[in-house]
Design an enzyme around this catalytic site. Sequence first.
Site, PDB file in Angstrom:
ATOM      1  N   ARG A  37       6.769  -8.244  13.218  1.00 45.62           N
ATOM      2  CA  ARG A  37       7.059  -8.343  14.859  1.00 45.62           C
ATOM      3  C   ARG A  37       7.328 -10.079  15.094  1.00 45.62           C
ATOM      4  N   ARG A  54      -5.392   7.849   9.784  1.00 38.66           N
ATOM      5  CA  ARG A  54      -4.999   7.679  11.092  1.00 38.66           C
ATOM      6  C   ARG A  54      -4.517   9.148  11.727  1.00 38.66           C
ATOM      7  N   THR A  71       0.973  -1.409   0.019  1.00 34.10           N
ATOM      8  CA  THR A  71      -0.020   0.068  -0.001  1.00 34.10           C
ATOM      9  C   THR A  71       0.960   1.161   0.099  1.00 34.10           C
ATOM     10  N   SER A 105      -2.947   3.153  26.379  1.00 36.14           N
ATOM     11  CA  SER A 105      -2.845   2.096  27.373  1.00 36.14           C
ATOM     12  C   SER A 105      -1.217   1.517  26.817  1.00 36.14           C
ATOM     13  N   TYR A 160      10.259  13.889  12.729  1.00 43.37           N
ATOM     14  CA  TYR A 160      10.002  14.243  14.308  1.00 43.37           C
ATOM     15  C   TYR A 160      11.031  13.103  14.871  1.00 43.37           C
ATOM     16  N   PRO A 204       4.748  15.226   4.965  1.00 42.90           N
ATOM     17  CA  PRO A 204       3.365  14.523   4.644  1.00 42.90           C
ATOM     18  C   PRO A 204       3.232  14.416   2.890  1.00 42.90           C
ATOM     19  N   ARG A 243       1.295  -7.767   6.627  1.00 46.23           N
ATOM     20  CA  ARG A 243       0.205  -8.805   7.249  1.00 46.23           C
ATOM     21  C   ARG A 243      -1.048  -9.143   6.349  1.00 46.23           C
TER      22      ARG A 243
HETATM   23  C1  HXC Z   1      -5.341   5.147  21.103  1.00 44.56           C
HETATM   24  C2  HXC Z   1      -5.521   2.865  19.995  1.00 44.56           C
HETATM   25  C3  HXC Z   1      -5.807   3.691  18.896  1.00 44.56           C
HETATM   26  C4  HXC Z   1      -5.853   5.075  18.856  1.00 44.56           C
HETATM   27  C5  HXC Z   1      -5.232   1.568  18.669  1.00 44.56           C
HETATM   28  N1  HXC Z   1      -5.309   1.736  19.791  1.00 44.56           N
HETATM   29  N2  HXC Z   1      -5.631   2.632  17.932  1.00 44.56           N
HETATM   30  N3  HXC Z   1      -5.165   3.718  21.098  1.00 44.56           N
HETATM   31  N4  HXC Z   1      -5.674   5.922  19.932  1.00 44.56           N
HETATM   32  N5  HXC Z   1      -6.325   5.708  17.501  1.00 44.56           N
HETATM   33  C6  HXC Z   1      -4.840   0.641  20.903  1.00 44.56           C
HETATM   34  C7  HXC Z   1      -5.928  -0.143  21.027  1.00 44.56           C
HETATM   35  O1  HXC Z   1      -6.829   0.298  21.933  1.00 44.56           O
HETATM   36  C8  HXC Z   1      -5.176  -1.523  21.778  1.00 44.56           C
HETATM   37  O2  HXC Z   1      -5.034  -1.250  23.219  1.00 44.56           O
HETATM   38  C9  HXC Z   1      -3.657  -1.383  20.796  1.00 44.56           C
HETATM   39  O3  HXC Z   1      -3.731   0.098  20.432  1.00 44.56           O
HETATM   40  C10 HXC Z   1      -3.506  -2.244  19.897  1.00 44.56           C
HETATM   41  O4  HXC Z   1      -4.870  -1.769  18.868  1.00 44.56           O
HETATM   42  P1  HXC Z   1      -5.119  -2.959  17.758  1.00 44.56           P
HETATM   43  O5  HXC Z   1      -6.488  -2.024  17.133  1.00 44.56           O
HETATM   44  O6  HXC Z   1      -5.746  -4.264  18.541  1.00 44.56           O
HETATM   45  O7  HXC Z   1      -3.986  -3.040  16.855  1.00 44.56           O
HETATM   46  P2  HXC Z   1      -3.904  -3.695  15.237  1.00 44.56           P
HETATM   47  O8  HXC Z   1      -5.315  -4.186  14.924  1.00 44.56           O
HETATM   48  O9  HXC Z   1      -2.684  -4.695  15.258  1.00 44.56           O
HETATM   49  O10 HXC Z   1      -3.715  -2.534  14.436  1.00 44.56           O
HETATM   50  C11 HXC Z   1      -2.352  -1.671  14.878  1.00 44.56           C
HETATM   51  C12 HXC Z   1      -2.467  -0.318  14.490  1.00 44.56           C
HETATM   52  C13 HXC Z   1      -3.266   0.101  13.270  1.00 44.56           C
HETATM   53  C14 HXC Z   1      -0.958   0.334  14.607  1.00 44.56           C
HETATM   54  C15 HXC Z   1      -3.454   0.305  15.413  1.00 44.56           C
HETATM   55  O11 HXC Z   1      -3.360   1.749  13.124  1.00 44.56           O
HETATM   56  C16 HXC Z   1      -2.416  -0.496  12.026  1.00 44.56           C
HETATM   57  O12 HXC Z   1      -2.863  -1.548  11.651  1.00 44.56           O
HETATM   58  N6  HXC Z   1      -1.938   0.354  11.303  1.00 44.56           N
HETATM   59  C17 HXC Z   1      -0.856   0.077  10.260  1.00 44.56           C
HETATM   60  C18 HXC Z   1      -0.679   1.062   9.196  1.00 44.56           C
HETATM   61  C19 HXC Z   1      -0.864   2.555   9.535  1.00 44.56           C
HETATM   62  O13 HXC Z   1      -0.734   2.745  10.829  1.00 44.56           O
HETATM   63  N7  HXC Z   1      -0.108   3.339   8.509  1.00 44.56           N
HETATM   64  C20 HXC Z   1       0.089   4.814   8.982  1.00 44.56           C
HETATM   65  C21 HXC Z   1       1.539   4.887   8.911  1.00 44.56           C
HETATM   66  S1  HXC Z   1       1.556   6.793   8.754  1.00 44.56           S
HETATM   67  P3  HXC Z   1      -5.780  -1.851  24.263  1.00 44.56           P
HETATM   68  O14 HXC Z   1      -5.138  -1.307  25.636  1.00 44.56           O
HETATM   69  O15 HXC Z   1      -7.184  -1.307  24.086  1.00 44.56           O
HETATM   70  O16 HXC Z   1      -5.697  -3.389  24.174  1.00 44.56           O
HETATM   71  C22 HXC Z   1       3.056   7.193   9.698  1.00 44.56           C
HETATM   72  C23 HXC Z   1       3.181   8.797   9.281  1.00 44.56           C
HETATM   73  C24 HXC Z   1       4.035   9.419  10.063  1.00 44.56           C
HETATM   74  O17 HXC Z   1       3.823   6.747  10.274  1.00 44.56           O
HETATM   75  C25 HXC Z   1       4.571  10.874   9.790  1.00 44.56           C
HETATM   76  C26 HXC Z   1       3.470  11.672   9.028  1.00 44.56           C
HETATM   77  C27 HXC Z   1       4.045  13.161   8.531  1.00 44.56           C
HETATM   78  P1  NAP Z   2       0.582   2.606   4.703  1.00 42.32           P
HETATM   79  O1  NAP Z   2       0.117   2.691   3.478  1.00 42.32           O
HETATM   80  O2  NAP Z   2      -0.384   2.633   5.980  1.00 42.32           O
HETATM   81  O3  NAP Z   2       1.780   1.871   4.970  1.00 42.32           O
HETATM   82  C1  NAP Z   2       2.166   1.009   6.253  1.00 42.32           C
HETATM   83  C2  NAP Z   2       2.416  -0.483   5.718  1.00 42.32           C
HETATM   84  O4  NAP Z   2       2.885  -1.100   6.902  1.00 42.32           O
HETATM   85  C3  NAP Z   2       1.064  -1.197   5.177  1.00 42.32           C
HETATM   86  O5  NAP Z   2       1.139  -1.722   4.087  1.00 42.32           O
HETATM   87  C4  NAP Z   2       0.849  -2.206   6.474  1.00 42.32           C
HETATM   88  O6  NAP Z   2       0.246  -3.540   5.609  1.00 42.32           O
HETATM   89  C5  NAP Z   2       2.157  -2.232   6.733  1.00 42.32           C
HETATM   90  N1  NAP Z   2       2.238  -2.898   8.121  1.00 42.32           N
HETATM   91  C6  NAP Z   2       1.543  -2.216   9.412  1.00 42.32           C
HETATM   92  N2  NAP Z   2       1.891  -3.219  10.346  1.00 42.32           N
HETATM   93  C7  NAP Z   2       2.725  -4.304  10.152  1.00 42.32           C
HETATM   94  C8  NAP Z   2       3.121  -5.497  10.553  1.00 42.32           C
HETATM   95  N3  NAP Z   2       3.087  -5.691  12.060  1.00 42.32           N
HETATM   96  N4  NAP Z   2       3.948  -6.420   9.817  1.00 42.32           N
HETATM   97  C9  NAP Z   2       4.119  -6.039   8.420  1.00 42.32           C
HETATM   98  N5  NAP Z   2       3.631  -4.884   7.795  1.00 42.32           N
HETATM   99  C10 NAP Z   2       2.828  -4.162   8.500  1.00 42.32           C
HETATM  100  O7  NAP Z   2       1.137   4.234   5.143  1.00 42.32           O
HETATM  101  P2  NAP Z   2       2.153   4.922   4.370  1.00 42.32           P
HETATM  102  O8  NAP Z   2       1.940   6.504   4.514  1.00 42.32           O
HETATM  103  O9  NAP Z   2       2.469   4.457   3.092  1.00 42.32           O
HETATM  104  O10 NAP Z   2       3.512   4.872   5.311  1.00 42.32           O
HETATM  105  C11 NAP Z   2       4.796   4.064   4.795  1.00 42.32           C
HETATM  106  C12 NAP Z   2       6.040   4.606   5.758  1.00 42.32           C
HETATM  107  O11 NAP Z   2       6.124   5.991   5.382  1.00 42.32           O
HETATM  108  C13 NAP Z   2       5.975   4.442   6.963  1.00 42.32           C
HETATM  109  O12 NAP Z   2       6.991   3.916   7.616  1.00 42.32           O
HETATM  110  C14 NAP Z   2       5.443   5.746   7.492  1.00 42.32           C
HETATM  111  O13 NAP Z   2       5.668   5.914   9.010  1.00 42.32           O
HETATM  112  C15 NAP Z   2       6.479   6.655   6.582  1.00 42.32           C
HETATM  113  N6  NAP Z   2       6.006   8.160   6.476  1.00 42.32           N
HETATM  114  C16 NAP Z   2       4.714   8.450   5.852  1.00 42.32           C
HETATM  115  C17 NAP Z   2       4.554   9.732   5.934  1.00 42.32           C
HETATM  116  C18 NAP Z   2       3.245  10.028   4.986  1.00 42.32           C
HETATM  117  O14 NAP Z   2       3.008  11.173   4.939  1.00 42.32           O
HETATM  118  N7  NAP Z   2       2.619   9.244   4.266  1.00 42.32           N
HETATM  119  C19 NAP Z   2       5.271  10.601   6.192  1.00 42.32           C
HETATM  120  C20 NAP Z   2       6.478  10.138   6.802  1.00 42.32           C
HETATM  121  C21 NAP Z   2       6.655   8.858   6.999  1.00 42.32           C
HETATM  122  P3  NAP Z   2      -0.634  -4.329   6.557  1.00 42.32           P
HETATM  123  O15 NAP Z   2      -1.597  -3.842   7.226  1.00 42.32           O
HETATM  124  O16 NAP Z   2      -0.985  -5.507   5.369  1.00 42.32           O
HETATM  125  O17 NAP Z   2       0.209  -5.151   7.669  1.00 42.32           O
END
Ligand code: HXC
Ligand code: NAP
Length: 287
Positions: free
Chosen positions: A72, A204, A22, A110, A152, A195, A44
Amino acid sequence: MEGMLKPGSLQGKTVIITGGGTGLGKSMGKYMLELGANLVITSRKKEVLDKTAAELEQATGGKVLALGCDVRKYEEIENVIKETEKRFGQIHGVLNNAAGNFISPTERLSHRAFDIIVDIVLKGTYYMTLAAGKNWIQQKQSGNFLNIVTTYAWTGSGYVVPSACSKAGVLALTRSLAVEWAKYKIRSNAIAPGPFPTEGAWSRLLPGDLVKKFDPAARIPLKRVGEHQELANLAAYLMSDYSAYINGEVITIDGGEWLRNGGEFSHLETIPEEMWDQLEKTKGKGA
Ligand code: HXC
Ligand code: NAP
């Protein structure tokens, strides 16, 4: 927006991208395929990866291997390395891109919420790095790590504290191994994007109405967000042999965002020309 490298710049190279199904991982992977690389995408959700692999193969004519792998889980990472070598032979590069993130006041989190981000971002990156690095060292092969961090990672940021701690750790890993593993001809670099719109990040980090309230482009001196091809160009360059002498570097691609927001007087950009005219006349002595 065009690709910048010569055709064939990554010909014969095999690159693994975590989170490659993605967003930015997919865009960087697509460009590397266009440049001739063999691509392995992992995450995943296997169904998402399979769809992306088919789409990218169709679009580029390149070869994509999609492997389910939770970063992980160390044994799943070892399986990625084994399956990649079985399909393509030597691995040349690893792009640590997988991440998890959300916004929240830290006191509302948490300990499990904190853990989940650290486990994906920091632990996932060092698991992949350790497994791939040991494999390269053992087989006396050179290698190339490229890690995606954020700005950051060094400024820190409220409301994304688990992510900030994790990305800071990834940056320390990048710089440390750039020196320690150079003797094995393994390079380590990082990119810190500002961004870049993706579904994963926007849903998110700007959930609900926040996307209307906070325009990310307004914080950026160039007044726009990044284009995926701009990031893909930088990533492909750092993955290619053209960057062979770059090691231990973090390259920011954010339109000037983090410096602007650290600059004491950057907010003076809101002062109109007429007011500057007035101020110039008084030479700081008041009206
Ligand atoms: C507070 C939260 C939360 C939220 C989850 N939790 N979302 N707490 N606010 N918004 C808590 C839950 O309550 C739980 O704690 C624990 O986190 C685990 O949550 P799960 O939903 O069971 O986890 P899971 O289904 O494994 O999902 C993982 C995830 C999810 C990280 C929460 O968002 C995900 O799959 N993300 C992957 C892709 C992603 O995040 N992409 C964005 C990257 S962008 P408790 O205590 O209730 O058990 C990025 C950009 C950076 O990094 C810079 C931008 C400029
Ligand atoms: P994204 O599409 O949500 O990408 C995150 C990817 O990580 C997803 O493909 C997700 O796939 C994978 N992932 C999450 N948990 C995982 C796990 N436990 N094991 C394996 N894979 C996992 O978001 P994105 O914006 O493209 O972000 C990509 C990278 O850029 C990240 O490192 C982010 O911090 C960085 N970044 C993004 C921005 C931005 O503005 N977009 C800015 C600065 C840095 P599954 O859910 O299938 O696992």
